[in-house]
Design a protein around this motif. Structure first.
Motif, PDB file in Angstrom:
ATOM      1  N   GLN A  81       0.761  -1.139  -0.092  1.00  0.00           N
ATOM      2  CA  GLN A  81      -0.120   0.157   0.016  1.00  0.00           C
ATOM      3  C   GLN A  81       0.954   1.386   0.102  1.00  0.00           C
ATOM      4  N   ARG A  82       0.206   2.339  -0.512  1.00  0.00           N
ATOM      5  CA  ARG A  82       1.174   3.605  -0.553  1.00  0.00           C
ATOM      6  C   ARG A  82      -0.058   4.581  -0.397  1.00  0.00           C
ATOM      7  N   ASP A  83      -0.036   5.352   0.314  1.00  0.00           N
ATOM      8  CA  ASP A  83      -0.927   6.861   0.665  1.00  0.00           C
ATOM      9  C   ASP A  83      -2.308   6.385   0.639  1.00  0.00           C
ATOM     10  N   GLY A  84      -2.593   5.203   1.447  1.00  0.00           N
ATOM     11  CA  GLY A  84      -3.976   4.522   1.505  1.00  0.00           C
ATOM     12  C   GLY A  84      -4.461   3.925   0.451  1.00  0.00           C
ATOM     13  N   ARG A  85      -3.711   3.526  -0.528  1.00  0.00           N
ATOM     14  CA  ARG A  85      -4.060   2.794  -1.666  1.00  0.00           C
ATOM     15  C   ARG A  85      -3.451   1.549  -1.565  1.00  0.00           C
ATOM     16  N   TYR A  86      -4.254   0.464  -2.357  1.00  0.00           N
ATOM     17  CA  TYR A  86      -3.592  -0.968  -2.355  1.00  0.00           C
ATOM     18  C   TYR A  86      -3.344  -1.570  -3.559  1.00  0.00           C
ATOM     19  N   LEU A  87      -2.227  -2.084  -3.730  1.00  0.00           N
ATOM     20  CA  LEU A  87      -1.854  -2.804  -5.208  1.00  0.00           C
ATOM     21  C   LEU A  87      -2.351  -4.024  -5.293  1.00  0.00           C
ATOM     22  N   LEU A  88      -3.251  -4.332  -6.281  1.00  0.00           N
ATOM     23  CA  LEU A  88      -3.689  -5.653  -6.602  1.00  0.00           C
ATOM     24  C   LEU A  88      -3.394  -6.238  -8.099  1.00  0.00           C
ATOM     25  N   VAL A  89      -3.380  -7.471  -8.049  1.00  0.00           N
ATOM     26  CA  VAL A  89      -2.987  -8.256  -9.400  1.00  0.00           C
ATOM     27  C   VAL A  89      -4.114  -9.033  -9.905  1.00  0.00           C
ATOM     28  N   ARG A  90      -4.189  -9.202 -11.043  1.00  0.00           N
ATOM     29  CA  ARG A  90      -5.397 -10.080 -11.874  1.00  0.00           C
ATOM     30  C   ARG A  90      -5.048 -11.578 -11.458  1.00  0.00           C
ATOM     31  N   ASN A  91      -6.177 -11.944 -11.014  1.00  0.00           N
ATOM     32  CA  ASN A  91      -6.436 -13.545 -10.376  1.00  0.00           C
ATOM     33  C   ASN A  91      -6.098 -14.431 -11.415  1.00  0.00           C
ATOM     34  N   SER A  92      -5.211 -15.137 -11.227  1.00  0.00           N
ATOM     35  CA  SER A  92      -4.807 -16.398 -12.540  1.00  0.00           C
ATOM     36  C   SER A  92      -5.987 -17.272 -12.537  1.00  0.00           C
ATOM     37  N   HIS A  93      -6.688 -17.461 -11.305  1.00  0.00           N
ATOM     38  CA  HIS A  93      -7.744 -18.624 -11.587  1.00  0.00           C
ATOM     39  C   HIS A  93      -9.040 -17.887 -11.967  1.00  0.00           C
TER      40      HIS A  93
END
Length: 258
Positions: A52-64
């Motif tokens: 997270q950075r400055d109250g935002r969160y990094l997500l990734v595309r789910n492979s399943h």
């Protein structure tokens, strides 16, 4: 093992033991021993990485589930030395044919409910399994995510950074929609810890890559709670555990059987 890794491993054991002694888990264990002994039970033991950075969160595309995004991480893998114990409780891996190679030795599978207390105790002891899979998953998922775009091969992860366990969520026994089995899931949420300049540099680079990579998504806490980011991105329900340790009441869509 570094000092930070040793401290993290010790903390993970203590958190597991505390969760095992919770009122909710004692009740679930009693149900499994007495009322639900021969019911088919699915378990999934997962690690999530909070970036997270400055109250935002990094997500990734789910492979399943390629139509949704979620935290970096995945299911903890067991070692071959665990085979005797898992065979003894009748563990049957839950493997999706199209992802068979990725799911080898995942602690995701089925056995009779009466074995859940033994299984959780074994998991809490951290023997014959990965202590934490988030660093492996971060490297693998970043490589896969950025290779589908034109943003390069992705950043290297500094050796000065190690995962630190920050929360653990035991989801209570429940029956997923459209299935004939019970389900128990555990999520351990980690953050990266270590040399702050290296952590700041990595975070800045990752969020920069996300701005031009279709397989990465930056989400707010509000996005995580409503499982959607504008304009059209779906977010996996377990993503809320990056900010909240209250088990979800809504049922997730089960993975396919094949």
């Amino acid at each position: 093992m570094t000092l930070l890794e040793a401290i993290g491993a010790h903390a993970a054991v203590r958190l597991c033991e505390a969760a095992l002694d919770s009122k909710e888990n004692r009740l679930d264990s009693l149900k499994c021993r007495v009322l639900l002994r021969n019911r088919r039970l699915r378990v999934a033991m997962s690690n999530l990485l909070c970036i997270q950075r400055d109250g935002r969160y990094l997500l990734v595309r789910n492979s399943h589930r390629p139509y949704e995004f979620g935290p970096f991480g995945g299911v903890v893998k067991y070692f071959e030395s665990a085979r005797a114990f898992l065979d003894d409780i009748g563990f049957e891996p839950h493997v999706i044919t199209s992802h068979r190679d990725d799911m080898v030795r995942d602690l995701r599978g089925f056995f009779k409910a009466k074995h859940l207390p033994r299984f959780i105790s074994w998991f809490a002891a951290q023997r014959d399994r990965e202590h934490c899979c988030v660093m492996r998953e971060l490297v693998e998922e970043l490589r896969e995510a950025v290779s589908k775009d034109t943003v390069g091969s992705g950043p290297s992860i500094p050796s000065t950074l190690v995962p630190r366990l920050v929360r653990q969520i035991h989801e209570p026994l429940r029956q997923p929609r459209g299935t004939n089995y019970l389900q128990y899931r555990l999520f351990q949420v980690f953050e990266l810890d270590g040399h702050k300049p290296d952590l700041d540099a990595l975070t800045t680079e990752l969020f920069g890559i996300a701005s031009s990579c279709d397989n990465l998504l930056v989400a707010t806490p509000s996005d995580l709670r409503r499982c959607r980011a504008e304009p059209k991105h779906l977010i996996g329900g377990h993503s809320i555990y990056l900010v909240d340790d209250t088990p979800r009441k809504e049922e997730p869509e089960p993975l396919p059987d094949s």
